[in-house]
Design an enzyme around this catalytic site. Structure first.
Site, PDB file in Angstrom:
ATOM      1  N   SER A  99     -65.491  89.460  62.001  1.00 24.32           N
ATOM      2  CA  SER A  99     -64.507  90.202  61.219  1.00 24.32           C
ATOM      3  C   SER A  99     -65.088  91.571  60.948  1.00 24.32           C
ATOM      4  O   SER A  99     -66.309  91.769  61.067  1.00 24.32           O
ATOM      5  CB  SER A  99     -64.243  89.473  59.900  1.00 24.32           C
ATOM      6  OG  SER A  99     -63.671  90.327  58.933  1.00 24.32           O
ATOM      7  N   TYR A 151     -66.463  85.596  51.595  1.00 23.23           N
ATOM      8  CA  TYR A 151     -66.083  85.816  52.991  1.00 23.23           C
ATOM      9  C   TYR A 151     -67.053  86.761  53.685  1.00 23.23           C
ATOM     10  O   TYR A 151     -67.507  86.498  54.808  1.00 23.23           O
ATOM     11  CB  TYR A 151     -64.662  86.378  53.054  1.00 23.23           C
ATOM     12  CG  TYR A 151     -64.152  86.576  54.459  1.00 23.23           C
ATOM     13  CD1 TYR A 151     -63.766  85.486  55.230  1.00 23.23           C
ATOM     14  CD2 TYR A 151     -64.042  87.847  55.012  1.00 23.23           C
ATOM     15  CE1 TYR A 151     -63.290  85.661  56.523  1.00 23.23           C
ATOM     16  CE2 TYR A 151     -63.565  88.033  56.299  1.00 23.23           C
ATOM     17  CZ  TYR A 151     -63.193  86.935  57.050  1.00 23.23           C
ATOM     18  OH  TYR A 151     -62.728  87.111  58.333  1.00 23.23           O
TER      19      TYR A 151
END
Length: 270
Positions: A143, A156
């Site tokens: 990501s 995250y």
């Protein structure tokens, strides 16, 4: 003919979002595609849509036995495994350190890391023998949060930084037999959900972000679709196009790394 014709590709989380786009792309490339998907409804949808072109296995990426079952079915079907793509993941909807209760932070950490990090590790473990035999590859979805703050909350972001370390270590341990790489997409149209521990299991990423908001922060000034990110995976999975890359993370961030101080992009008036 594509150099991925008849290659055996195993993708986790293939029922929606980027995972579904990868399933579509690799089938288009002529590969034999399999996926491990948590949702029974998505498994049924995949089977109905792709028929004999997909081996869709219902299972949980946090369960090693489910991985083993999927790999056994892949080997029975194809006789080999050429590429494992660890893709299934969850997001924390930018849950911050200060605003998240301590007990929720702890349970959320375990749930998110179980999916985003342990899920990759268990998949690598289950697939490694077959990939060593085929001298294949592993690709893990990262990501923009693997490079920058603000792509998620601390849970995250930490999980994606952990995944970069996992990629480097596995690339080292499995060389020269298996190439291990990663692709880090930026925000896109997907059904990415959050941890149940944070009360986010029914909340998708598009309920937290709008297409306009995502496009506005990207120097390339567009709202990416999952299919926009499949090219790097195809290149990394290809034996002909990727003989030399291992331990590499492709930052597919639509230009985030070159955002200017004064303007998002200097060519907006071109």
């Amino acid at each position: 003919m594509s150099d991925l014709h008849n290659e055996s590709i195993f993708i986790t989380g293939g029922g929606s979002g980027l995972g579904l786009a990868l399933v579509e792309r690799f089938i288009e490339e002529g590969a034999q595609v399999a996926t491990l998907e948590l949702s029974a409804a998505k498994v049924a949808s995949l089977r109905q849509r792709f028929g004999e072109h997909i081996l869709a296995v219902e299972g949980n990426v946090t369960c090693y036995a489910d991985y083993q079952r999927a790999v056994n079915q892949i080997l029975t079907r194809s006789g080999k495994l050429d590429c494992f793509i660890g893709n299934a993941g969850i997001w924390d909807h930018n849950a911050s350190l200060v605003n998240t209760p301590a007990e929720t932070l702890e349970t959320g950490f375990h749930e998110l890391f179980n999916v985003n990090v342990l899920g990759y590790l268990l998949g690598a473990k289950a697939c490694a023998p077959a990939l060593i035999a085929s001298e294949g590859s592993m690709i893990f979805t990262l990501s923009n949060a693997a490079w920058y703050p603000g792509g998620g909350g601390p849970l995250y972001t930490a999980s994606k930084h952990a995944a970069t370390g996992l990629i480097r270590q596995l690339a080292y341990e499995l060389a020269p037999k298996v190439r291990v790489n990663g692709v880090g997409p930026c925000g896109m149209a997907s059904d990415l959900r959050g941890p149940q521990a944070l009360g986010q299991s029914e909340t998708s990423i598009m309920q937290s972000l709008t297409p306009e908001k995502i496009a506005a922060i990207l120097p390339l000034q567009f709202f990416p679709q999952p299919a926009d990110f499949t090219g790097p995976y195809v290149m990394l999975a290809s034996r002909r196009n990727n003989r030399a890359l291992s331990g590499v993370m492709i930052n597919a961030d639509a230009g985030l790394a070159i955002r200017g101080i004064r303007h998002v992009a200097a060519g907006l008036d071109l």
